[in-house]
Design a protein around this motif. Structure first.
Motif, PDB file in Angstrom:
ATOM      1  N   VAL A 320      32.123 -60.224  60.282  1.00 34.12           N
ATOM      2  CA  VAL A 320      33.339 -60.980  59.964  1.00 34.12           C
ATOM      3  C   VAL A 320      34.232 -60.119  59.077  1.00 34.12           C
ATOM      4  O   VAL A 320      33.857 -59.747  57.971  1.00 34.12           O
ATOM      5  N   ARG A 321      35.391 -59.811  59.578  1.00 33.06           N
ATOM      6  CA  ARG A 321      36.337 -58.985  58.824  1.00 33.06           C
ATOM      7  C   ARG A 321      37.201 -59.825  57.894  1.00 33.06           C
ATOM      8  O   ARG A 321      37.620 -59.369  56.829  1.00 33.06           O
ATOM      9  N   GLY A 322      37.495 -61.064  58.328  1.00 35.67           N
ATOM     10  CA  GLY A 322      38.325 -61.909  57.498  1.00 35.67           C
ATOM     11  C   GLY A 322      38.537 -63.277  58.130  1.00 35.67           C
ATOM     12  O   GLY A 322      38.157 -63.531  59.268  1.00 35.67           O
ATOM     13  N   VAL A 323      39.149 -64.170  57.338  1.00 35.33           N
ATOM     14  CA  VAL A 323      39.456 -65.519  57.789  1.00 35.33           C
ATOM     15  C   VAL A 323      40.960 -65.733  57.648  1.00 35.33           C
ATOM     16  O   VAL A 323      41.563 -65.342  56.648  1.00 35.33           O
ATOM     17  N   ARG A 324      41.539 -66.357  58.643  1.00 39.95           N
ATOM     18  CA  ARG A 324      42.985 -66.553  58.682  1.00 39.95           C
ATOM     19  C   ARG A 324      43.314 -68.033  58.820  1.00 39.95           C
ATOM     20  O   ARG A 324      42.602 -68.776  59.488  1.00 39.95           O
ATOM     21  N   ALA A 325      44.407 -68.445  58.195  1.00 38.59           N
ATOM     22  CA  ALA A 325      44.936 -69.796  58.369  1.00 38.59           C
ATOM     23  C   ALA A 325      46.429 -69.690  58.638  1.00 38.59           C
ATOM     24  O   ALA A 325      47.121 -68.872  58.012  1.00 38.59           O
ATOM     25  N   LEU A 326      46.912 -70.495  59.562  1.00 41.99           N
ATOM     26  CA  LEU A 326      48.331 -70.491  59.911  1.00 41.99           C
ATOM     27  C   LEU A 326      48.971 -71.793  59.447  1.00 41.99           C
ATOM     28  O   LEU A 326      48.388 -72.872  59.611  1.00 41.99           O
ATOM     29  N   VAL A 327      50.160 -71.688  58.895  1.00 42.37           N
ATOM     30  CA  VAL A 327      50.844 -72.840  58.311  1.00 42.37           C
ATOM     31  C   VAL A 327      52.264 -72.920  58.859  1.00 42.37           C
ATOM     32  O   VAL A 327      52.961 -71.906  58.956  1.00 42.37           O
ATOM     33  N   ASP A 328      52.687 -74.124  59.214  1.00 40.95           N
ATOM     34  CA  ASP A 328      54.067 -74.317  59.646  1.00 40.95           C
ATOM     35  C   ASP A 328      55.009 -74.126  58.466  1.00 40.95           C
ATOM     36  O   ASP A 328      54.702 -74.512  57.324  1.00 40.95           O
ATOM     37  N   GLU A 329      56.163 -73.526  58.736  1.00 38.80           N
ATOM     38  CA  GLU A 329      57.144 -73.338  57.673  1.00 38.80           C
ATOM     39  C   GLU A 329      57.538 -74.692  57.095  1.00 38.80           C
ATOM     40  O   GLU A 329      57.762 -75.652  57.827  1.00 38.80           O
ATOM     41  N   GLY A 330      57.552 -74.776  55.779  1.00 42.56           N
ATOM     42  CA  GLY A 330      57.896 -76.019  55.106  1.00 42.56           C
ATOM     43  C   GLY A 330      56.694 -76.806  54.625  1.00 42.56           C
ATOM     44  O   GLY A 330      56.844 -77.751  53.835  1.00 42.56           O
ATOM     45  N   ASN A 331      55.496 -76.427  55.082  1.00 43.03           N
ATOM     46  CA  ASN A 331      54.290 -77.123  54.640  1.00 43.03           C
ATOM     47  C   ASN A 331      53.818 -76.498  53.325  1.00 43.03           C
ATOM     48  O   ASN A 331      52.815 -75.785  53.264  1.00 43.03           O
TER      49      ASN A 331
END
Length: 373
Positions: A320-331
């Protein structure tokens, strides 16, 4: 929902002991080796009795880090009928303990991450009983096949990493294959196998409980998944994630560690939301996750605790190189949670903002490289 608990232990014990009693007569030599095993048939029966007793003790003792130091054995001179009676009696003990165990009760078991809950010990006990009943009866060339619904539940709860039975294959045949005892068309025979107990990751005020495929399917269909939810839960994001988990299992692509976890408040054992991965890490070693709390649980720091706990655990897993999370703009609320949990801003991915967490050693290496430039 496919159930797993005390009733299923009772069902398995009744079915298996009925088959075993038919061969517990002088016409069958129980000192013969059970099919595929180095144990005799009597030794195999004793092993089942020992497992039932030990699993019950693990739960009642809340064992941590090691097995409770007790062992059940058959008295010297026990005949086959007595051995079957001992299986029946110890099976009743396990069923009773499973039924009365509180929701947070866990006991030590090494596979895969050090503990199991009541469902796990019920499933392990049933697997041991059904497979070893099959082994004993093989010694006498007697066929054995337990109820299909029981086998289906065992596969879904205790072998979620195994693709479910395909069209034309029975659940029993699939369970035999999954435990190295049988062959299936198109699947290589297994030389080694392990079951999978649902993962439990304790935090401070919450704990993360891996959601098994049957529970995920129930949540996706509008049920509770077997959890006691706070008002307003489960929220829509949780049901959507549950649907993805259920579909992945049905397709044979589910990898347990990389699925969904219920966020349970330890003070009252009520589920307040869910967190989990969108699938296994990609070819570059990056896993992507998301989380969702019922509105009544928000604003208390629970999401930060859950996110930090799951992320730190995931970063210890191989490759596992890393963990990512994506967020909508404005959240901005979600961005604040990610920042508090130790995530840092990365390059946007399309129209969404990306936050990442890496293993500590990689962050240190990056800092050293920058210092040397």
């Amino acid at each position: 929902m496919l159930e797993m608990g005390g009733n299923q232990v009772d069902e398995a014990v009744a079915h298996a002991t009925r088959a075993l009693r038919a061969v517990a007569t002088t016409a069958y030599d129980w000192t013969a080796h059970a099919g595929g095993l180095e144990w005799t048939c009597l030794d195999t029966a004793e092993h089942v009795v020992s497992d039932f007793t030990a699993y019950a003790a693990q739960l009642t003792g809340r064992a941590q880090g090691a097995y409770v130091p007790i062992e059940a054995t058959l008295e010297e001179g026990t005949d086959p009928a007595g051995a079957v009676f001992a299986i029946e009696a110890s099976g009743g003990l396990l069923a009773a303990v499973v039924r009365t165990a509180p929701p947070d009760a866990r006991g030590y078991h090494p596979y895969p991450y050090g503990s199991a809950d009541a469902r796990g010990f019920a499933a392990m006990g049933i697997v041991e009983l059904l497979l070893h009943t099959y082994d004993v009866l093989r010694a006498f060339d007697v066929a054995y096949e337990p109820p299909e619904n029981l086998c289906e539940a065992l596969l879904a709860w205790q072998f979620p990493h195994v693709p479910p039975a395909r069209e034309g294959d029975s659940h029993w045949a699939t369970l035999l294959w999954a435990t190295g005892r049988g062959s299936l068309p198109g699947r290589a025979r297994l030389e080694r196998w392990r079951w999978h107990n649902q993962i439990h990751l304790p935090a401070d005020r919450v704990a993360l409980l891996e959601v098994a495929p049957p529970a995920a399917a129930d949540l996706a269909a509008g049920g509770t998944g077997g959890f006691d939810w706070i008002e307003g839960g489960p929220y829509e994001g949780t049901r959507g994630a549950a649907g993805r988990t259920a579909r992945a299992y049905a397709a044979g692509t589910h990898r347990p560690e990389w699925g969904m976890y219920a966020v349970v408040r330890t003070a009252d054992h009520r589920a307040i939301g869910a967190i989990g991965f969108h699938g296994a890490p990609d070819d570059e070693g990056w896993a992507e996750l998301g989380y969702d709390l019922a509105p009544a649980a928000r604003g208390n720091g629970y999401a930060t605790e859950a996110l930090r706990t799951l992320t730190e655990w995931a970063l210890t897993l191989p490759d596992v190189r890393g963990v990512r999370a994506l967020v909508d703009e404005g959240n901005t609320a979600s961005e604040a949670v990610l920042t508090r949990a130790g995530y840092t801003r990365a390059a946007d991915r399309g129209a969404r903002r990306a936050y990442v967490a890496r293993p500590a050693f990689e962050d240190e290496a990056r800092s050293a490289n920058k210092a040397g430039c």
